[in-house]
Write a protein that holds these residues in place. Structure first.
Motif, PDB file in Angstrom:
ATOM      1  N   VAL A 128       0.451 -10.285  -0.201  1.00  0.00           N
ATOM      2  CA  VAL A 128       0.089  -9.765   1.028  1.00  0.00           C
ATOM      3  C   VAL A 128       0.845  -8.398   1.179  1.00  0.00           C
ATOM      4  N   PRO A 129       2.113  -8.244   1.284  1.00  0.00           N
ATOM      5  CA  PRO A 129       2.749  -6.799   1.347  1.00  0.00           C
ATOM      6  C   PRO A 129       2.398  -5.881   0.105  1.00  0.00           C
ATOM      7  N   ARG A 181      -1.033  -4.549   0.806  1.00  0.00           N
ATOM      8  CA  ARG A 181      -1.024  -3.528   1.975  1.00  0.00           C
ATOM      9  C   ARG A 181      -0.668  -2.120   1.494  1.00  0.00           C
ATOM     10  N   SER A 182       0.573  -2.267   0.585  1.00  0.00           N
ATOM     11  CA  SER A 182       1.041  -0.747   0.064  1.00  0.00           C
ATOM     12  C   SER A 182       0.084  -0.409  -0.997  1.00  0.00           C
ATOM     13  N   ASP A 203      -3.201  -0.739  -0.965  1.00  0.00           N
ATOM     14  CA  ASP A 203      -4.333  -0.074  -0.216  1.00  0.00           C
ATOM     15  C   ASP A 203      -4.134   1.377   0.127  1.00  0.00           C
ATOM     16  N   LYS A 204      -2.840   1.655   0.000  1.00  0.00           N
ATOM     17  CA  LYS A 204      -2.395   3.357   0.571  1.00  0.00           C
ATOM     18  C   LYS A 204      -2.609   4.320  -0.774  1.00  0.00           C
ATOM     19  N   GLU A 222       7.291   1.974  -1.404  1.00  0.00           N
ATOM     20  CA  GLU A 222       7.121   0.997  -0.242  1.00  0.00           C
ATOM     21  C   GLU A 222       7.000  -0.524  -0.884  1.00  0.00           C
ATOM     22  N   GLU A 227       9.084  -3.135   1.231  1.00  0.00           N
ATOM     23  CA  GLU A 227       8.444  -4.151   1.828  1.00  0.00           C
ATOM     24  C   GLU A 227       8.158  -5.471   1.222  1.00  0.00           C
ATOM     25  N   GLY A 275      -6.971  -3.889   1.478  1.00  0.00           N
ATOM     26  CA  GLY A 275      -5.911  -4.371   2.654  1.00  0.00           C
ATOM     27  C   GLY A 275      -5.724  -5.575   2.838  1.00  0.00           C
ATOM     28  N   LEU A 276      -6.915  -6.075   3.428  1.00  0.00           N
ATOM     29  CA  LEU A 276      -6.914  -7.472   4.108  1.00  0.00           C
ATOM     30  C   LEU A 276      -6.485  -8.401   3.270  1.00  0.00           C
ATOM     31  N   ASP A 277      -5.708  -9.674   3.642  1.00  0.00           N
ATOM     32  CA  ASP A 277      -5.338 -10.681   2.787  1.00  0.00           C
ATOM     33  C   ASP A 277      -6.625 -11.763   2.924  1.00  0.00           C
TER      34      ASP A 277
END
Lengths: 450, 450
Positions: A185-186, A189-190, A192-193, A205, A209, A282-284
């Motif tokens: 998950v983290p 999210r990273s 995705d950026k 990140e 994270e 991004g979404l899990d």
């Protein structure tokens, strides 16, 4: 005399005037047609849901976006406006799936509401057009999702677009390989950026994270940034797993390969499907295939149709496991892009009618409406001007709205049994007998029909 | 394990499942087509409006029906959900009419919300499909409104329906004759109850509420209850004014006569337009022509499409006087009636697709999707079953959903280059060569096509 109320729309809300609305309806019509052509069936759910259905889907920040609705009769019921079409569909599926049976393929189109700060291109009310197949884990459904997206944009009239496809199983396989399966998950999210902050910042990140080493983060990015033709990308990814075969990664690769094969077999043009291991949404929530769609001539507006495969749609409402796959067309973003690209569906017309019957003599209204009626019968939309104003004024109205032809008859014409048919752009006028009216107007409007 | 949330809809709200939703979409599509064929152009306005736009339109009782909307970000803006499409259109017209110009013809379709007590057939969210012509007082627009209603129901597939038409100018003329012009509003409100409470009670109420004599009330009812053929009714009403000619009544009669003439000229069947001087739609908003539409086989559900002429649409928001005429199709009431009447648009199908391609052999997915793609290209909607389950299971799925044909091929068929095409209702199976597939399926699905 009472004071006038200033007519206005609320901040973040907007009206659709005829020209844009005509384009929106065309896009909706195409989407409906394509979804149906694959057997997706329409459903609809209310704008308002119980708050317990809507809240807690994405944390406090997300809950703050939900508009609360209250009856002035002060009822106790706690209600909110839906913020997407997925949560209502999950609730719907839990409620009816035993009656509907699986697999179940639905589409839904309608407005959703989010109490966000309005900004350039960001509104508080906007439309989504979703389609999903639930009750199957089959790759056939994943492949079909990509085919639907391709057909959809082709039907709207785009040639230059790309469906970027990834499969989460590849990343999950890699994480298993490095013993990082719990950091998914983290890391996502990273990752995705990446397009926004670049490789170095993403690694930084991830280290912070997701508690991975810089080297491990680098490997994840190596996977995500693998480039080349679709076949090259898949071959290179296979290379990651030669030493230590991984079942998840192998399945991800198999699924992507099969998607490309079926795509080629049904004639999807080369380059339309592009394996892009950097997209991850991004979404899990997503667990398998991922889709994003970019317009080649306007990549900056972002994905105009996105989605993916998920393991379980409605786990909050039912014990029945409902895996599925689907995508959502962002209607408003797409129509904004079409305006910017001067897309041919935006014709500049402000009327759906093609012919204006001028009202020259009000005592002849029956003749005007009869002529209009004959044209409507063959599918030509016709407006009869409501007042017997000056012909010049009626023609100016027709030109401003974008009518193609005007049909005019006064005493002289009725005596002769003819209509003057005026092509408005060319300003050419021809006399046509009453018997020939429908045929001649059909020819003028559809010169390319055989 | 966390507790499941019970999936449910709020009281007064409902979901639309595939079968009903398919019928709703067909009705919406027909309405859109008919409105467009007369040159009405689509517009859309937000679900939410500022409260000052929505409130005060029909007194306190009406205000209580308006749902209040609030952002959880606790903004000051006072918002509500629209309770009809007329108030937003009035606001819209005031805002854009100088840009749009007049006459302006628009349609709008969408949900509206009213916080009423839910009951049989009464929901808190329901759809309206409105069309209006504004910026003209011409009878041509009034006549066209009746033509649109007639075309609309014919397009949906009704033959047995009646558009009942009245003109307020007749009643206004009569009231002038008796010096009762200022009692119009209470008299109309009482008259509106005629079908429910009968003549005697209406007279009683008129005497009480409108301060008229029983004899005057009787005259009003004599006018309203005039019966006979359209021509007989109009002749009798003319009789009311022989001794004392009245300009309003004469204009009302002229307008109704012209409507019947033009209707006959464009081929509206006899009996479809019926002059009915008892319909008045309670509201003092209407000032001229009035329309109600009844299904001959189900009159009890009331009018399914109603409207009328008004003097000034947007007086609350602009000084510009915008007279107009329009009507509103009550989609939900109509679809409920169609269900009750077993209307042919409700086909019993739960899928928009006609053909199911059975997935017999998962390694042949490309062949299945290629066959499906060829059929889609000629406009036949086709679903490919997502999993290679037992054929019997896939055929049971197809029958339950209402597919017409199933297409099956396994190793033997692929070797022979054929497809087994199964007509599901007749349970007939024929082998068709791959080259002939599209042609043969087209023939089977459209036997009446030349």
């Amino acid at each position: 005399m009472s004071t006038l109320i200033t007519p206005r729309t609320l901040s973040g809300f907007r009206d659709y005037l005829p020209e844009v609305m005509l384009a929106r309806e065309k896009v909706l019509d195409k989407a409906r047609h394509v979804y149906r052509s694959y057997g997706f069936t329409p459903i609809d759910t209310p704008a308002a849901e119980a708050l317990e259905i809507l809240l807690g889907k994405g944390g406090d920040e997300s809950d703050k976006l939900v508009y609360r609705v209250r009856s002035a009769r002060s009822e106790k019921e706690e209600m909110g406006l839906r913020f997407d079409l997925t949560v209502p569909f999950a609730r719907f599926a839990a409620q009816y799936i035993s009656e509907l049976g699986t697999p179940f393929k639905r589409y839904a189109m309608g407005p959703v509401w989010r109490g966000e700060r309005p900004g350039h291109g960001r509104y508080r009310e906007f439309w989504q057009c979703d389609f999903d197949t639930i009750g199957t884990t089959s790759n056939a459904a994943d492949i079909e999702t990509a085919l639907v997206i391709s057909d959809l944009f082709a039907a709207i009239g785009f040639e230059r677009f790309e469906v970027r496809i990834n499969n989460r199983l590849l990343l999950n396989g890699l994480l298993e390989l490095y013993g990082l399966a719990d950091r998914g998950v983290p890391l996502l999210r990273s990752l995705d950026k990446l397009p926004k902050i670049g490789r170095d910042k993403v690694i930084e990140e991830m280290v912070k994270e997701a508690a991975v080493t810089a080297e491990q983060a680098g490997r994840v990015l190596d996977l995500a940034e693998t480039t080349g033709t679709n076949e090259e990308v898949l071959n290179r990814v296979e290379g990651f797993f030669t030493a230590t075969p991984n079942a998840k990664a192998a399945e991800g690769i198999r699924r992507l390969r099969e998607l490309l094969e079926v795509g080629a077999a049904v004639g999807i043009p080369d380059g339309r499907f592009r394996i892009d291991l950097s997209i991850c949404r991004g979404l899990d929530y997503y667990t398998g295939m991922i889709y994003e769609t970019f317009l080649t001539d306007l990549p900056g507006i972002g994905s105009v149709c996105s989605g993916g495969r998920y393991d379980n749609l409605a786990s909050l409402y039912t014990k029945q496991v409902l895996p599925g796959v689907g995508a959502s067309l962002g209607l408003d973003r797409l129509v904004a892009a079409m305006e910017e690209l001067e897309h041919p569906l935006l014709t500049g017309q402000k009327t759906p009618a093609e012919v204006l019957v001028v009202q020259f003599d009000s005592s002849r209204l029956a003749d005007y409406q009869r002529a209009a009626s004959r044209l409507r019968e063959v599918g030509i939309p016709v407006e009869v001007y409501p007042d017997a104003k000056k012909v010049g004024q009626q023609l100016a109205y027709a030109e401003k709205r974008g009518f193609k032809l005007a049909v005019i008859a006064g005493t002289t014409e009725f005596e002769k049994g003819v209509w003057n048919v005026k092509a408005l752009a060319k300003r050419e006028e021809t006399a046509v007998t009453d018997a020939e009216l429908v045929e001649r107007i059909s020819e003028l409007l559809r010169p390319n029909w055989v």
